[in-house]
Structure formats: structure tokens, C-alpha cells
Design a protein around this motif. Structure first.
Motif, PDB file in Angstrom:
ATOM      1  N   GLY A   1       0.803  -1.291   0.031  1.00 43.57           N
ATOM      2  CA  GLY A   1      -0.003  -0.124   0.055  1.00 43.57           C
ATOM      3  C   GLY A   1       0.809   1.225   0.005  1.00 43.57           C
ATOM      4  O   GLY A   1       0.194   2.248   0.194  1.00 43.57           O
ATOM      5  N   MET A   2       2.229   1.290  -0.026  1.00 41.57           N
ATOM      6  CA  MET A   2       2.972   2.468  -0.123  1.00 41.57           C
ATOM      7  C   MET A   2       3.496   2.736  -1.355  1.00 41.57           C
ATOM      8  O   MET A   2       3.331   1.695  -2.265  1.00 41.57           O
ATOM      9  CB  MET A   2       4.149   2.123   0.929  1.00 41.57           C
ATOM     10  CG  MET A   2       3.808   2.210   2.462  1.00 41.57           C
ATOM     11  SD  MET A   2       5.170   1.882   3.691  1.00 41.57           S
ATOM     12  CE  MET A   2       5.025   0.042   3.567  1.00 41.57           C
ATOM     13  N   ASP A   3       3.938   3.989  -1.513  1.00 44.92           N
ATOM     14  CA  ASP A   3       4.387   4.211  -2.995  1.00 44.92           C
ATOM     15  C   ASP A   3       5.852   3.595  -3.204  1.00 44.92           C
ATOM     16  O   ASP A   3       6.449   3.285  -2.363  1.00 44.92           O
ATOM     17  CB  ASP A   3       4.332   5.879  -3.280  1.00 44.92           C
ATOM     18  CG  ASP A   3       5.105   6.439  -2.336  1.00 44.92           C
ATOM     19  OD1 ASP A   3       5.711   5.914  -1.479  1.00 44.92           O
ATOM     20  OD2 ASP A   3       5.392   7.739  -2.506  1.00 44.92           O
ATOM     21  N   VAL A   4       6.156   3.607  -4.476  1.00 39.94           N
ATOM     22  CA  VAL A   4       7.154   2.775  -4.879  1.00 39.94           C
ATOM     23  C   VAL A   4       8.654   3.305  -4.106  1.00 39.94           C
ATOM     24  O   VAL A   4       9.389   2.835  -3.428  1.00 39.94           O
ATOM     25  CB  VAL A   4       7.741   2.786  -6.428  1.00 39.94           C
ATOM     26  CG1 VAL A   4       8.909   2.443  -6.758  1.00 39.94           C
ATOM     27  CG2 VAL A   4       6.415   1.781  -6.847  1.00 39.94           C
ATOM     28  N   PRO A   5       8.905   4.790  -4.129  1.00 34.72           N
ATOM     29  CA  PRO A   5       9.978   5.427  -3.457  1.00 34.72           C
ATOM     30  C   PRO A   5       9.976   4.893  -2.190  1.00 34.72           C
ATOM     31  O   PRO A   5      11.066   5.044  -1.516  1.00 34.72           O
ATOM     32  CB  PRO A   5       9.758   6.878  -3.668  1.00 34.72           C
ATOM     33  CG  PRO A   5       8.750   7.118  -4.896  1.00 34.72           C
ATOM     34  CD  PRO A   5       7.974   5.965  -4.992  1.00 34.72           C
ATOM     35  N   THR A   6       8.711   5.185  -1.251  1.00 38.23           N
ATOM     36  CA  THR A   6       9.004   4.722   0.170  1.00 38.23           C
ATOM     37  C   THR A   6       9.218   3.114   0.147  1.00 38.23           C
ATOM     38  O   THR A   6      10.205   2.828   1.334  1.00 38.23           O
ATOM     39  CB  THR A   6       7.384   4.727   0.780  1.00 38.23           C
ATOM     40  OG1 THR A   6       6.910   6.140   0.526  1.00 38.23           O
ATOM     41  CG2 THR A   6       7.504   4.406   2.358  1.00 38.23           C
ATOM     42  N   LEU A   7       8.816   2.401  -0.506  1.00 43.93           N
ATOM     43  CA  LEU A   7       9.133   0.873  -0.481  1.00 43.93           C
ATOM     44  C   LEU A   7      10.746   0.763  -0.681  1.00 43.93           C
ATOM     45  O   LEU A   7      11.418  -0.112  -0.170  1.00 43.93           O
ATOM     46  CB  LEU A   7       8.327   0.163  -1.430  1.00 43.93           C
ATOM     47  CG  LEU A   7       6.922  -0.300  -1.188  1.00 43.93           C
ATOM     48  CD1 LEU A   7       6.153  -0.782  -2.349  1.00 43.93           C
ATOM     49  CD2 LEU A   7       6.598  -1.208  -0.054  1.00 43.93           C
ATOM     50  N   VAL A   8      11.218   1.410  -1.651  1.00 44.94           N
ATOM     51  CA  VAL A   8      12.732   1.352  -1.897  1.00 44.94           C
ATOM     52  C   VAL A   8      13.413   2.206  -0.778  1.00 44.94           C
ATOM     53  O   VAL A   8      14.413   1.432  -0.677  1.00 44.94           O
ATOM     54  CB  VAL A   8      12.912   2.163  -3.451  1.00 44.94           C
ATOM     55  CG1 VAL A   8      14.473   2.272  -3.502  1.00 44.94           C
ATOM     56  CG2 VAL A   8      12.231   1.579  -4.440  1.00 44.94           C
ATOM     57  N   ASP A   9      13.132   2.956  -0.251  1.00 45.87           N
ATOM     58  CA  ASP A   9      13.669   3.494   0.938  1.00 45.87           C
ATOM     59  C   ASP A   9      13.761   2.561   2.143  1.00 45.87           C
ATOM     60  O   ASP A   9      15.013   2.289   2.654  1.00 45.87           O
ATOM     61  CB  ASP A   9      12.973   4.809   1.630  1.00 45.87           C
ATOM     62  CG  ASP A   9      13.218   6.080   0.721  1.00 45.87           C
ATOM     63  OD1 ASP A   9      14.023   6.188  -0.106  1.00 45.87           O
ATOM     64  OD2 ASP A   9      12.283   7.070   0.819  1.00 45.87           O
ATOM     65  N   ILE A  10      12.643   1.879   2.323  1.00 42.99           N
ATOM     66  CA  ILE A  10      12.643   0.677   3.380  1.00 42.99           C
ATOM     67  C   ILE A  10      13.803  -0.044   2.934  1.00 42.99           C
ATOM     68  O   ILE A  10      14.636  -0.589   3.534  1.00 42.99           O
ATOM     69  CB  ILE A  10      11.310   0.071   3.667  1.00 42.99           C
ATOM     70  CG1 ILE A  10      10.338   1.277   3.990  1.00 42.99           C
ATOM     71  CG2 ILE A  10      11.190  -1.065   4.520  1.00 42.99           C
ATOM     72  CD1 ILE A  10       8.848   0.816   3.988  1.00 42.99           C
ATOM     73  N   PHE A  11      13.565  -0.786   1.419  1.00 42.09           N
ATOM     74  CA  PHE A  11      14.369  -1.931   1.113  1.00 42.09           C
ATOM     75  C   PHE A  11      16.058  -1.360   1.242  1.00 42.09           C
ATOM     76  O   PHE A  11      16.868  -2.073   1.683  1.00 42.09           O
ATOM     77  CB  PHE A  11      14.115  -1.887  -0.415  1.00 42.09           C
ATOM     78  CG  PHE A  11      14.909  -3.113  -1.000  1.00 42.09           C
ATOM     79  CD1 PHE A  11      15.104  -4.380  -0.451  1.00 42.09           C
ATOM     80  CD2 PHE A  11      15.749  -2.758  -2.144  1.00 42.09           C
ATOM     81  CE1 PHE A  11      15.655  -5.299  -1.292  1.00 42.09           C
ATOM     82  CE2 PHE A  11      16.295  -3.515  -3.030  1.00 42.09           C
ATOM     83  CZ  PHE A  11      16.545  -5.049  -2.402  1.00 42.09           C
ATOM     84  N   ARG A  12      16.204  -0.056   0.885  1.00 45.18           N
ATOM     85  CA  ARG A  12      17.621   0.415   1.085  1.00 45.18           C
ATOM     86  C   ARG A  12      18.054   0.529   2.486  1.00 45.18           C
ATOM     87  O   ARG A  12      19.256   0.033   2.654  1.00 45.18           O
ATOM     88  CB  ARG A  12      17.631   1.753   0.342  1.00 45.18           C
ATOM     89  CG  ARG A  12      19.098   2.467   0.343  1.00 45.18           C
ATOM     90  CD  ARG A  12      19.088   4.002   0.024  1.00 45.18           C
ATOM     91  NE  ARG A  12      18.578   4.039  -1.243  1.00 45.18           N
ATOM     92  CZ  ARG A  12      17.518   4.615  -1.679  1.00 45.18           C
ATOM     93  NH1 ARG A  12      16.616   4.862  -0.701  1.00 45.18           N
ATOM     94  NH2 ARG A  12      16.886   4.556  -3.046  1.00 45.18           N
ATOM     95  N   GLY A  13      16.893   1.014   3.447  1.00 43.46           N
ATOM     96  CA  GLY A  13      17.549   0.974   4.910  1.00 43.46           C
ATOM     97  C   GLY A  13      17.545  -0.335   5.606  1.00 43.46           C
ATOM     98  O   GLY A  13      18.073  -0.413   6.769  1.00 43.46           O
ATOM     99  N   GLU A  14      17.031  -1.531   5.133  1.00 43.47           N
ATOM    100  CA  GLU A  14      17.245  -2.432   5.868  1.00 43.47           C
ATOM    101  C   GLU A  14      17.817  -3.550   4.810  1.00 43.47           C
ATOM    102  O   GLU A  14      17.250  -4.317   4.065  1.00 43.47           O
ATOM    103  CB  GLU A  14      15.573  -3.336   6.275  1.00 43.47           C
ATOM    104  CG  GLU A  14      14.889  -2.249   6.968  1.00 43.47           C
ATOM    105  CD  GLU A  14      13.776  -2.725   7.690  1.00 43.47           C
ATOM    106  OE1 GLU A  14      13.716  -3.905   7.749  1.00 43.47           O
ATOM    107  OE2 GLU A  14      13.058  -1.997   8.246  1.00 43.47           O
TER     108      GLU A  14
END
Length: 956
Positions: free
Chosen positions: A818-831
Motif C-alpha cells: 500500500g505504499m508508493d514505490v519510493p517509500t518501499l525502495v527507501d525501506i528496502f535500502r535501509g534494511e
């Protein structure tokens, strides 16, 4: 609530109000007396205030959430994972973070919150749940520590505060925001701020800085940038970092690009540079070197255009090297986007007024007000606006506050001199570098300048391989129910009380035309003619009800033809069919609609002409901003009449005659999650780079088109460059483009592995899911799973989420989280050990250096979808190229783009896996020279992945 020891600080006085109640008190930490929860694939970790830990099944946790308040991060995401939208008011930490730290970044996860607040990273679900309590304590302590002693007028806040946290917090609390008691305790005002501050709290626009009108800028000069100068500026930029010298490839690239910053010799023919720079060359600084130098020499802006917002942010950050002082950078560098990306202060004010009577809006408006007061530029599509806030608060209460339908009243607006958009437009006129996006650049060029009629002379199109796609969107025509209904809203405004804040054309121009009889007559004609456009409940009528007017009748006929002829009408995907042969009676409906649209186009044109006449007649009386507003509205009317309404008429007329060869038409039904969303007739250019060349190309003096993947990968150098010319439209611009190719400095042969798995049946979702599971486990996370269809993504996610969680690997998914792609990528990058499943948008938007992305798995060869538009383009481009290969060119580009995500810096390593034994050898040119492509079984692929990506102390 449970009261924690008071947060004491000298000067926090306790003052009784007129009724004797305490108005201020020592700031204290008041934490919710509620359990903290974290949702996983196996269950919900539930930690009580007493420290007891339970692992609950999803259904039991969902039942409890309906009856009990809890502390969590991202309530809507939790609800989706538990498949419930019924929840007692939760204490959402993201809301508290957005309140305490507006316009500041954090990942929307327990780990992300802990990291942003400087807390230890939690290592398991129990620690994550406990970290939520620690995060709440840290945020409230920060609020208490930042809060200076206040008097009754709200004086004494931090100097950088342009909003009143006590007033806004109490405003939100009156509507039931659960964090309000904690916030007010931290502010030392447990009984509220009084003195009407709750009512005034959201009115942050009163504290924003105003812009001042200034004289127009003269046109830029024509002083060239020499290659040696570009190298010198590059050395300056690179050296301002950590004393690192520019790489030879980067300097060669900067020299080549400087050709675009020389004077052009022929009208309508720009100096063009096609520059392919492999990953790691440093092309951003490479083109910024001559661009910034040209801007300084000639007192004119260079527009840098990107396709993704991530690259916009990256370029903006790189310019910190040249302008380390933020105040200087704010004058010299501007990030520009379309008006629909910025917060509209008038919309915010109207929403705040609604929130006073409709409490459901109060939390969203309070948090938006806090952000509006702290934001750098009001940009809600990137910048300092947290993307996750859209999902937390809802689109209507966040993005819906932008001017998304062109309803701006310009200087008739009480917020005009504080408007974020107007500030951005004015700053861009004086800037050295304007960082924009492809869509805005193309639309402005097509309209003759957009907001301020200014057209730049120098452009750099980064992500140049996407120019074709951007032009395809910018220059297409869609005669659909949704597009026509949007035009009706633009012309008539809100027609149902309380349903919309839309302002119609009459409200936008009535103060300009005054008592002008001619203009008022045209306005009345427009109002009458616009009644043919779809109004409220058009979908029900088109889908089988009693249609109103010729446009709905035509669309109902289109829908009937699509359902009668399109394959797979029972599946959840969008449908399309050729226009010809036209169903019986549909041509007559099209001609009736054409005549009705003519009655709309004529008064639109006439009103535009009348506004232009008034500009001339009253030249000695009109203020500068009024003139600009009249000119802007006149151009908008012309655009609506000529580009939109007349464009629709030409589409309708072709049903009787013939579609021009440069276009392709079709009928379609758009579906989202299986639900019919829109219906209509579609027209696209077969080659959309033709209008791109005719607008941007003819106006530009210098043009750089650059990417890591401009050329094709056939192995024939001339043919590969021919593909670059075709995709970017330079074949239509006249003159010869300078070609520059700078290879990547990375050693892909040693840093990567490419595997094609030949024993997994791609049509067996169980086998595909097993392959993803084992490969992700072998890599220990850090995997990006790419899919050619959303349904396959969902099926794989359902099968692998739980085993990955058991292994400690978080799984993120586009379309599911349910999140936009940039937010998902931010989480992916951060974890570092997370995995992410996505489609094309994720493939193009990922920039994740380091171990966070160490494995890419593609479910099948990403052939282009064989729809009507693609079929027409394949026939056209294969003919232009003199050989078949359009499908291969697109597919190689997609594979190159995906592979290019793996290695972003010199010490990265990665494995690329394709789960498709039918991968043809002619597509292997998508991978860098020297990289061995091995066809192996799944077991061998897992072994290679584990060995190549293992820690250093593991034998390979």
C-alpha cells in the motif's frame, strides 16, 4: 495513559486561567497505557504495558484491535496485513513523528523510527515492539525539550517554528487524536493552550514568507563552454567532496557534453549530444560541470530533466558540492515540478475550515499544517514530504490538497504572494540550474512556456532512454469518461455542495472580465455547452443506465464494442479492441458528439481571444500580476480548446474517415483491481518523439540526452547507435548529433554473476515461488524480485512471506504493502536483509548501492506487452530500421536497466537470475562485455548465489 516522571526544566511556570484551571505546567512524558504490536507473516507480536509478550494469530489480533487501542507504526499497513479496516483509534507512531518532526525523513517501520531517533536497532519482532515505546518516549522528550516557555500569546517557540504545536495539537485533540494528551503534557499545557489557539493553529499560511515582484530577466547570452573549462569545473566539483580527483572517463564525458553549451548556428536546429555513460562514470557531475559554468557565464538557467523523482533528489543533493551554503543554493538551484505536485494554500485553508465542522479531517489537516510550515518548497511528490504520509492520512487529505485540476485563481487568491508554486516559478527564472522532470518540460514546451511563458534554451535529459515513454504520455489524446469529467470540473467547478472544493472557470475569471458583455456571453455559452460532459454518477449510466447527452451515449457504445470483441472480458485486467470495423450506429454517435464539442470549443477560443484583447485595450491600467493571470488563463483556454476538445473532435472524425498514419487509435476499458475505472477512445503517436522534436527540439539551442543505456546491445555499433537516435527523437531534429560513449569503470566480470535457470517451469507458480524462496534465502536477503504481471507477484508473495520471515528476512511488495514505490525502495535500502517484489516501476526507480541489493531475480523474459499500440509501433520501427528487432530492442533495454541496478559502486557484488529457459541468445547483449552468462538448474543457481554472496569468512 501512564504518567512518567515529569520532564523538569527551569522556567516552565504553572499559571491558572480565569477559571482556576492550570494553563501551563512542567513538561512531562505521558505515554499511552496500551500494548505495542508488530505484524509479521507468522503472527502478531503483542507486548503489553507490563512487558508480557504474546504471538497472536492474525485473526485474533484483528479482533482485539477492534476493541483496544494499541501503539503501532503505520496503522493502514497493519490493517491491510490483518485484512481489517475496523480498528479502535490506534497510537500511530508515524503520526506522532510527522507532528514532532515535520518535513524530516524516516523509514515508516519500527527499525526506521529507531534509526531516525538515534535508538538501538531492534533485532527481532519483540524488540521492534518494545522499540515503538522507546520511539514514543524519544519523540515526546524531543517535543518537551524543544518547547520553550510560552506565554498566553504563544510566544517563546523555537525560532525555526512557523507553526504553533500547542494550537495544532489541541485542534487535533478536539477531534479525537489519541496522541493529544501526550503532546500537551510534553508542551506543559495539559489543559490546553486557550485563547483561541486551537482555532488559529492550522492557519500556518499567515507565517509564511511572501515573495516580491521583480523586473523580468533578460535573455541569456551565448558565451560557449570550452571542453577544458568543463574539465576544470568538474575538478572543482569533485574536489569539493573528499579531495578525490575526477576519473578520466568522467572528464572525457564532461568534455563531450560541453558541445551542447555552444551557440547554435541554425534556427530550429540545436547542438545535440547523445552521451552514454556506464554506471560509475559519474555522469551527474559530468554534465553539471559545463551546465553550471554556462549558466554563470550567460546569466540563464540550464534545465536538467529526469524521469524519476529519485534522480531529481540525487541531482539536487550533488549540487551541495557547488553551493554548500543552503541560502546560496536556494537562489541558484530550483527543483521544479508540475503544479499538481505542490500544496495549494487555498485548498489547505478550505480543508481546515471543513475540519472545524467535520472532525474526521482534523488529524490530517493538523499534520499537513505542521508540514506546510516547515517545508522547503511545498513539494508533495518528493522533496521533504514523507511519501508514507499519503497512505497514513489518505490521498484526498494530502495529495488532494494540491492544484490537481488547473483551478488556480492566481492573484485573486488571498495566498498568492505566499504560494509555493509561484515562489518556485519565480526562483526558476533567476536560478542557474532548474531540476525538472520530462513530463513538465514537454508540456511546457508544447504550451509555449507553461506558468510564465518562459522556454529554456539549454536542456540536459538524464535518463534519456525514457524520453520516448515520457513523450508518449505527454502528447497522447484520451477521449474518456474520466478525462471529460475532469474538463467539466475545470469549467463548472463543484456542482454538488460539500463534495468538492473545485473552483469553476467563472470563479477564476469573473473579477478579470468585470462587466464585459462579450466575455460574460462567452462564459454563459461555455456553461451551457459543458453540460454534455459527464457529470455525477456517469459510470452507472455508461455501464447500463439511461445515458445523458451525446458524450455518454458515445462512451456507452464504445464500451459495448469493447465487451463484444475484446478477449478475456472476465479477467481483472484492462480491455481493448481496434476501432474498426466500427460497430453499427457508433459513427452516428461520434458525429453527434463532434457537433456538440464544436459548440464547446468555439466559446472557449472566443473567451481566450477576448482576454487577449482586454490585455491590449487596458494595457495602461492593468497591474503586472493581473496581466500575467489573464495571459495564463487565456493560454489555458486555448490549450483546452485546441489540444483537448479539438483533438477529441479529430479522433471522432477519423471514425468516419481514416486515422492518420502517424497515429494509432483504439477503444478501451481501464480496470484497477478488476473494477472498471474508465472507458473511452485512445490516440497515441506511433512515434511520439516527432512532437518532442517539434516542440523541445526546435526551441532548444543545446540538448544533451544521456543515460547508461542509450544504445542497443546487438553488437553492431552503428545499429546500436541508430536505436539511440530513434528512441530519443534526434533523427527528427536536423543536424548531426555528437555521439559519446564512456564505459563503466566497474569490473562486471568479477563483480557479478548472471544465471539463467533452465529447470523451473515459468507457467507453474508453485515452482516459480519455490525458486524465489530458495534464492532469497541463499543470498540472506537483499533480493529484488521483478515480475511481468501483478498477479504472479501476489501469488509468489503469498507463498514465500512466511518462510522468509522465519529466516529473519522482511519481505516488501509493491501493490500489496500500500505504499508508493519510493517509500518501499527507501525501506528496502535501509534494511540490508530485506527483499522487495515489484514490477516495472520498481525496476526503473531503484538506486540501492551496497549489500541492500545483491540479488535480482526476474520471473521471465520481459517481452513488451503485445497490445494494439505496441503492434503498430513494431510494424513502424521495424520498417524504419529495415529489419525486425523492435521487440528485442525494448527487451534488451529492460534487462540492461535491471542488471544495472546491481552494481552502483566499486565494491558492490551481485547475482542476476532469470527464471526463463526460453531466453534467446540474441538478447545476451543486454549484459556487459566479459560477463559470463551461465544456464544452470535451480540447485546450481542457489549454490552459486550462496557461494558468491557469502560473508568473507565462508569458503566460496
Amino acid at each position: 495513559m501512564s504518567e512518567i516522571v515529569p520532564f523538569r526544566r527551569p522556567g516552565a511556570a504553572t499559571v491558572p486561567d480565569a477559571a482556576g484551571a492550570l494553563r501551563t505546567a512542567p513538561p512531562s512524558l505521558l505515554l499511552p497505557d496500551a500494548p505495542a504490536i508488530v505484524v509479521g507473516a507468522r503472527g502478531v507480536t503483542w507486548v503489553t504495558p507490563d512487558g508480557e509478550v504474546d504471538l497472536l494469530p492474525h485473526d485474533e489480533a484483528a479482533w482485539r484491535l477492534r476493541h483496544q487501542n494499541v501503539i503501532l507504526a503505520h496503522a493502514r499497513a497493519v490493517g491491510r496485513r490483518l485484512r481489517t479496516d475496523r480498528m479502535a483509534d490506534p497510537f500511530d507512531l508515524l503520526e506522532l513523528y510527522a507532528f514532532v518532526r515535520p518535513a524530516r525523513f524516516c523509514l515508516p517501520t519500527p527499525k526506521g523510527l529507531a534509526d531516525a531517533l538515534g535508538l538501538p536497532a531492534p533485532g527481532d519482532p519483540e524488540a521492534e515492539a518494545l522499540s515503538l515505546i522507546d520511539s514514543a518516549r524519544a519523540l515526546l522528550s524531543e517535543l518537551a525539550g524543544n518547547n520553550q516557555p510560552e506565554d498566553g500569546a504563544g510566544r517563546g517557540r523555537q525560532p525555526h517554528e512557523r507553526s504553533d504545536p500547542a494550537g495544532i495539537g489541541w485542534f487535533m485533540g478536539q477531534a479525537g487524536w489519541p496522541w493529544t494528551p501526550s503532546v500537551m503534557a510534553a508542551l506543559g499545557l495539559p489543559h490546553g493552550p486557550g485563547d483561541g489557539r486551537a482555532r488559529r493553529g492550522p492557519m500556518v499560511w499567515n507565517h509564511l514568507k511572501e515573495w516580491q515582484a521583480e523586473a523580468p530577466e533578460p535573455p541569456p547570452g551565448h558565451v560557449p563552454v570550452e571542453p577544458a573549462e568543463a574539465r576544470w569545473r568538474l575538478a572543482e566539483l569533485v574536489g569539493s567532496g573528499h579531495g578525490v580527483e575526477p576519473r578520466p572517463q568522467q572528464a572525457d564525458y564532461a568534455s563531450a557534453v560541453s558541445t551542447a553549451f555552444t551557440p547554435r548556428d541554425e534556427q530550429g536546429v540545436p547542438n545535440i549530444v547523445l552521451a552514454e555513460a556506464g554506471t560509475g562514470v559519474g555522469k551527474t557531475l559530468g554534465y553539471l560541470a559545463p551546465a553550471t559554468l554556462w549558466a554563470e557565464k550567460n546569466n540563464g538557467p540550464v534545465w536538467i530533466s529526469t524521469y524519476t523523482r529519485q534522480l531529481q533528489q540525487q541531482i539536487d543533493k550533488e549540487l551541495d558540492r557547488l553551493h554548500p551554503d543552503p541560502s546560496v543554493k536556494a537562489r541558484r538551484v530550483v527543483v521544479r515540478k508540475g503544479r499538481e505536485n505542490y500544496l495549494c494554500l487555498l485548498n489547505l485553508e478550505e480543508a481546515a475550515n471543513i475540519a472545524h465542522t467535520q472532525p474526521a479531517y482534523a488529524t490530517a489537516i493538523g499534520l499537513m499544517a505542521r508540514w506546510a510550515a516547515a517545508t522547503r518548497d511545498g513539494d508533495m511528490a518528493g522533496g521533504d514530504f514523507p511519501g508514507w504520509l499519503v497512505d497514513v492520512l489518505g490521498k484526498g487529505r494530502t495529495l488532494g490538497l494540491a492544484d490537481r485540476r488547473g483551478e488556480c485563481v492566481y492573484n485573486a487568491c488571498s495566498h498568492y504572494t505566499r504560494c509555493f508554486i509561484e515562489k518556485s516559478v519565480r526562483r526558476a527564472r533567476k536560478a542557474d540550474i532548474v531540476v525538472a522532470n520530462h513530463a513538465l518540460v514537454m508540456v511546457q514546451a508544447a504550451l509555449g512556456g507553461g506558468d510564465d511563458a518562459y522556454i529554456p534554451t539549454r536542456y540536459v535529459f538524464d535518463e534519456g532512454h525514457h524520453v520516448f515513454d515520457a513523450a508518449d504520455s505527454a502528447f497522447a489524446g484520451h477521449l474518456t469518461a474520466a478525462e471529460a469529467a475532469e474538463l467539466r470540473r475545470w469549467l463548472l467547478g463543484a456542482e454538488v455542495s460539500g463534495r468538492s472544493r473545485a473552483r469553476g472557470l467563472q470563479r477564476r475569471v469573473e473579477d478579470l472580465v468585470g462587466g464585459d458583455k462579450v466575455a460574460l456571453e462567452q462564459l454563459q455559452e461555455i456553461r451551457q455547452a459543458a453540460q454534455i460532459l459527464p457529470g455525477e454518477a456517469w459510470a452507472q449510466r455508461i455501464h447500463g443506465g439511461e445515458v445523458k447527452g451525446p458524450l455518454e451515449a458515445f462512451l456507452a457504445g464504445v464500451r459495448a464494442q469493447v465487451l463484444a470483441r475484446a478477449p478475456g472480458v472476465d479477467n481483472p485486467y484492462s480491455l481493448e479492441t481496434e476501432c474498426r470495423p466500427v460497430a453499427e450506429g457508433l459513427v452516428d454517435l461520434a458525429l453527434d458528439l463532434d457537433a456538440a464539442l464544436l459548440k464547446l470549443a468555439m466559446p472557449l477560443e472566443k473567451l481566450a481571444d477576448r482576454l487577449k484583447e482586454m490585455l491590449e485595450e487596458e494595457a495602461d491600467e492593468l497591474e503586472a500580476e493581473t496581466r500575467r493571470r489573464m495571459d495564463s488563463i487565456a493560454r489555458a483556454l486555448k490549450r483546452r480548446a485546441q489540444n483537448e476538445v479539438t483533438g477529441w473532435r479529430l479522433m471522432l472524425q477519423s471514425l468516419k474517415d481514416e486515422t492518420p498514419r502517424k497515429f494509432v487509435d483504439w477503444f478501451g476499458i481501464e480496470r484497477i483491481d478488476g473494477r472498471d475505472f474508465d472507458t473511452g477512445m485512445y490516440r497515441h503517436w506511433v512515434d511520439p518523439t516527432i512532437p518532442f522534436a517539434d516542440t523541445v527540439g526546435t526551441a532548444a539551442h543545446g540538448l544533451v540526452l544521456t543515460s547508461a543505456t542509450l544504445t542497443d546491445g546487438t553488437g553492431d555499433v552503428e545499429q546500436d547507435w541508430r536505436a539511440a537516435h530513434l528512441r530519443t527523437g534526434t533523427v527528427h531534429m536536423g543536424g548531426a548529433a555528437l555521439r559519446a560513449a564512456v564505459p563503466s569503470p566497474f569490473d562486471y566480470a568479477s563483480q557479478t554473476r548472471v544465471l539463467i535457470v533452465n529447470d523451473v517451469r515459468k507457467d507453474d507458480l508453485g515452482q516459480v515461488a519455490s525458486a524465489y524462496r530458495e534464492l532469497f534465502l541463499a543470498a540472506g536477503g537483499g533480493g529484488l524480485g521483478l515480475f511481468t504481471a501483478i498477479q504472479r507477484l501476489r501469488g509468489v508473495h503469498e507463498r514465500i512471506a512466511e518462510p522468509l520471515e522465519e529466516a529473519g528476512i522482511p519481505l516488501l511488495a509493491q501493490h500489496l504493502d500500500g505504499m508508493d514505490v519510493p517509500t518501499l525502495v527507501d525501506i528496502f535500502r535501509g534494511e540490508e536483509d530485506a527483499c522487495l517484489l515489484g514490477t516495472d516501476a520498481v525496476r526503473d526507480g531503484v538506486d540501492v548501492p551496497g549489500r541492500s541489493l545483491r540479488l535480482i531475480v526476474f520471473d521471465r523474459v520481459p517481452w513488451p506487452r503485445p497490445d494494439i499500440l505496441h503492434k503498430a509501433r513494431r510494424n513502424y520501427f521495424d520498417k524504419v530500421a529495415g529489419r525486425k528487432g523492435f521487440d528485442d530492442m525494448i527487451t534488451r533495454l529492460r534487462l540492461r536497466q535491471a542488471f544495472g541496478r546491481l552494481v552502483r559502486r566499486a565494491d558492490d557484488q551481485g547475482v542476476f537470475v532469470l527464471l526463463d529457459p526460453m531466453m534467446p541468445s540474441r538478447l545476451l547483449g543486454a549484459f556487459p562485455e566479459g560477463v559470463e552468462v551461465r544456464k544452470v538448474g535451480l540447485a546450481e543457481a542457489v549454490k552459486v548465489t550462496r557461494g558468491f554472496l557469502a560473508p568473507d569468512d565462508t569458503a566460496r
